[in-house]
Motif scaffolding. Structure first.
Motif, PDB file in Angstrom:
ATOM      1  N   CYS A 118      10.505   0.932  23.716  1.00 44.38           N
ATOM      2  CA  CYS A 118      11.948   0.939  23.511  1.00 44.38           C
ATOM      3  C   CYS A 118      12.629   0.453  24.792  1.00 44.38           C
ATOM      4  N   CYS A 121      14.833   3.506  26.566  1.00 52.56           N
ATOM      5  CA  CYS A 121      14.252   4.660  27.267  1.00 52.56           C
ATOM      6  C   CYS A 121      12.817   4.411  27.727  1.00 52.56           C
ATOM      7  N   CYS A 151      11.630   7.849  19.616  1.00 52.78           N
ATOM      8  CA  CYS A 151      12.650   8.311  20.572  1.00 52.78           C
ATOM      9  C   CYS A 151      14.025   8.416  19.925  1.00 52.78           C
ATOM     10  N   HIS A 153      16.060   5.890  19.293  1.00 50.23           N
ATOM     11  CA  HIS A 153      16.874   4.698  19.522  1.00 50.23           C
ATOM     12  C   HIS A 153      16.566   3.658  18.452  1.00 50.23           C
TER      13      HIS A 153
HETATM   14 ZN   LIG Z   1      14.213   4.864  23.123  1.00 48.57          ZN
END
Ligand SMILES: [Zn+2]
Length: 236
Positions: A118, A121, A151, A153
């Motif tokens: 990602c 992050c 995560c 996102h």
């Molecule tokens: Zn993320």
């Protein structure tokens, strides 16, 4: 950093270690560092089992990845015999992209290879959640991929396309091919060499110019792309 760690930081690390132990095999974010070097130092100590909060050689895995606030460190607890899921570096997906110029596969769909991390992050992308999504575009039935990142996102297609293109720019052959597809470079390999030089790929520009000479001036931009790929190996 590691040598004069604050009590607060030790507490955070201990809490992350506990969380990781509770969910063996699951990647957990430790924190982010302003420098790649700082992050790698920590990840290296965790992997070697020499970080106080993460003891045991082979009990922990860690990696670092770029993120919005620097370079993040992710780790997981892997002690024991049960295998843990493999963490791939890259993923290839089909994404929706409504057109710009020739050279790309299909209408409205691009196949891109991106990091399996990602960008916000640094956590693992949801590689094992990739699934087809069908839609109709101008009467064409098209298939793209959707995935869900653990995560939380969300990856939006325009950002994924931009990310893939950014990575391409770091590779001379891909840069050339993209520029050629977008009609930003002429058909002769001399044009290709100039473009490479303008983008700072001086070595690649020099070998293309050499290959032009070897071919008595007869080399196209597309042949230069192939030549660069063959040089790197794989020849694909
Ligand atoms: Zn993320």
């Amino acid at each position: 950093m590691p040598t004069n760690m604050t009590a607060e930081r030790r507490q955070i690390m201990a809490a992350v270690a506990a969380k990781a132990r509770e969910q063996r095999g699951t990647w957990v974010r430790l924190d982010a560092y302003p420098t790649v070097r700082g992050a790698r130092t920590t990840a290296g100590r965790i992997t070697k089992g020499s970080a106080v909060e993460f003891p045991g050689l082979g009990d922990w895995e860690a990696y670092t990845a770029a993120c919005e606030d620097g370079e993040s460190v992710w780790l997981r607890y892997v002690a024991g015999d049960q295998p843990v899921p493999h963490l791939p570096e890259r993923m290839t997906v089909r994404v929706r992209h409504d057109g710009d110029g020739p050279g790309y596969e299909g209408v409205g769909v691009l196949t891109v290879t991106i990091a399996a991390r990602c960008p916000r992050c640094g956590g693992p992308r949801g590689v094992d959640t990739v699934r087809p999504f069908r839609f109709v575009h101008d009467g064409d039935h098209l298939v793209v991929h959707r995935w869900t990142n653990p995560c939380g996102h969300e990856d939006l297609y325009p950002a994924v396309v931009a990310e893939a293109r950014q990575e391409m720019r770091e590779n001379p052959a891909d840069l050339l091919l993209a520029a050629y597809s977008a009609q930003e470079v002429g058909p002769h390999a001399n044009h290709a060499a100039n473009l490479l030089a303008r983008h700072g790929h001086l070595d690649a520009a020099a070998v293309v110019r050499g290959e032009v000479k070897n071919n008595d001036g007869d080399l196209s931009t597309l042949q230069a792309v192939q030549f660069l790929r063959d040089l790197v190996g794989g020849g694909c």
